[in-house]
Design an enzyme around this catalytic site. Structure first.
Site, PDB file in Angstrom:
ATOM      1  N   GLY A   7       0.823  -1.213   0.000  1.00 38.65           N
ATOM      2  CA  GLY A   7       0.000   0.000   0.000  1.00 38.65           C
ATOM      3  C   GLY A   7       0.847   1.249   0.000  1.00 38.65           C
ATOM      4  N   GLY A  28       0.738   3.951  -1.627  1.00 41.07           N
ATOM      5  CA  GLY A  28       0.029   5.233  -1.617  1.00 41.07           C
ATOM      6  C   GLY A  28      -0.322   5.691  -0.222  1.00 41.07           C
ATOM      7  N   ASP A  29      -0.292   4.787   0.752  1.00 43.48           N
ATOM      8  CA  ASP A  29      -0.451   5.123   2.164  1.00 43.48           C
ATOM      9  C   ASP A  29       0.895   5.177   2.877  1.00 43.48           C
ATOM     10  OD1 ASP A  29      -3.311   5.328   2.696  1.00 43.48           O
ATOM     11  OD2 ASP A  29      -3.430   3.207   2.225  1.00 43.48           O
ATOM     12  N   ILE A  30       1.704   4.165   2.669  1.00 43.57           N
ATOM     13  CA  ILE A  30       2.926   3.991   3.456  1.00 43.57           C
ATOM     14  C   ILE A  30       3.939   5.094   3.192  1.00 43.57           C
ATOM     15  CG2 ILE A  30       4.963   2.504   3.695  1.00 43.57           C
ATOM     16  CD1 ILE A  30       3.046   0.113   3.478  1.00 43.57           C
ATOM     17  N   GLY A  32       2.834   8.364   4.798  1.00 43.09           N
ATOM     18  CA  GLY A  32       3.024   8.249   6.241  1.00 43.09           C
ATOM     19  C   GLY A  32       4.475   8.418   6.644  1.00 43.09           C
TER      20      GLY A  32
END
Length: 396
Positions: free
Chosen positions: A174, A176-178, A181
């Site tokens: 993921g 696009g999240d990691i 973050g």
């Protein structure tokens, strides 16, 4: 906690993957992460897989364990006056607040940076959204919700991932999240350093779109320099070769012998020294022009060998690696020697959880996966006692 951030307190208001992954890094580095959860718990508590339970009670799921390890949990109803007041008391004791609420939520809950800085002027306040805040550059998509796959799509990652003649393919993790973050964590650390010098906090704004576009930096300069739109090219590289994934007798391998010295070493290992002086392959640029011929040569050489045989021939000599699945990684001594597979407690189950370790290593202030993820409100009483104690000290 013994890591380099020991003594730093972070109020974690995040949910799902992007925000909790960023605060997970801070936890591994030694910060005290107070995970504020709504009544009923953060949404990923309800996401599996779950280990076998000894008593029929629901155990901590793998998703939640992986990115919330080492944190402390307290339940606060931020929509209630009492819950809001308790959060403000926590903020008085904190160095950092991190949130990834949807657009407009922090204003409705009255927990925006402007509100919380009145309580704690030194506060570092990290915000992560799909398309950023208006104060740092107002996006036409500012009110759009966002998730990993939609950000991979909009920021260009899907446009360069896949086979030449195939459909777009999502990047496996993921990302696009990691990655957003992780970028938020970098911002928080930079703001903490600046706060130590000036005594003033500030807000950090990370847009998932912006972070992913920065990750796709190659396609930006390619288009700027050439006017050509980069397209999916499978496992190869647009300006380097050989750089590819090859099928072998028992699976797949990757080779990236792109420099002149690496190419010459590969030719000698293949017992084809004549390729070194072949006019088609005499330098990096010529090899890119003749990537198809190189691919055929490599396919012919590797297809009847196993991964182990190729590892014996290529390992340590040219950039090479077998395409490992997670079973292979669990069997790999590197992952265990580097503490990148870490066992943690799984309450309610006799099966211990294994999560990915912390990649950042320190020579003195060791970073580590400190503990399992918390049960819901597990530390609520202790944290409320800490709040009362801090308030009594402040009065004196």
């Amino acid at each position: 906690m013994t890591g380099p951030l020991s003594g730093v307190r972070v109020i974690d208001l995040t949910a799902a993957l992007a925000g909790p992954y960023g605060t997970m890094i801070l936890a591994d580095l030694g910060a005290d992460i107070i995970k504020v959860e709504p009544p009923g718990g953060e949404v990923t508590r309800r996401v599996g897989p779950y280990p076998p339970s000894m008593d029929g009670q629901q155990t901590l799921g793998g998703y939640f364990q992986s990115i919330n390890r080492g944190k402390r949990s307290i339940v606060l109803d931020l929509k209630s006056p009492h819950g809001h007041a308790e959060l403000l008391e926590l903020v008085r004791t904190a160095d950092v607040v991190v949130e990834n609420f949807g657009p407009g939520v922090v204003e409705r809950l009255n927990i925006s940076y402007e509100e919380l800085r009145r309580v704690n002027p030194k506060l570092v306040y990290g915000s992560l959204t799909g398309f950023g805040a208006a104060w740092s550059g107002e996006s036409p998509y500012i009110d759009w919700p966002a998730m990993d796959i939609t950000i991979q799509a909009m920021a260009g990652a899907l446009s360069i991932t896949g086979t030449e003649d195939g459909k777009p393919v999502k990047i496996g993790p993921g990302i696009g999240d990691i990655f957003p973050g992780t970028m938020l964590t970098i911002g928080v650390l930079a703001a903490l350093w600046e706060m130590k010098k000036t005594g003033e906090g500030q807000q950090i704004d990370v847009s998932m779109f912006d972070a992913m576009l920065s990750l796709c930096e190659r396609m930006v300069y390619q288009y700027s320099y050439t006017g050509q739109v980069p397209k999916p090219i499978g496992n190869t590289h647009p300006i380097l070769t050989p750089f590819d994934v090859l099928e072998v007798k028992d699976g797949w391998i990757a080779i990236a012998a792109t420099t002149q010295l690496r190419w010459e070493a590969l030719c000698r290992i293949m017992e084809k020294p004549e390729l070194i002086t072949d006019p088609r392959f005499r330098n990096e640029g010529r090899r890119v022009d003749h990537r198809t011929e190189i691919r055929h040569i490599l396919d012919t050489w590797t297809r009847d060998m196993t991964r182990a045989e190729l590892c014996e021939k290529l390992g340590g000599k040219v950039p090479f690696g077998p395409v490992n699945d997670i079973r292979d990684i669990f069997d790999d001594p590197h992952a265990w020697a580097r503490k990148m597979l870490v066992e943690i407690e799984n309450p309610g189950s006799d099966q211990r959880a294994i999560v990915a370790g912390q990649a950042i290593k320190f020579s003195r202030t060791q970073a580590t996966v400190g503990a399992r993820a918390p049960q819901l409100d597990e530390h609520g009483d202790a944290l409320r006692a800490e709040i009362r104690s801090a308030a009594e000290v402040a009065v004196k």
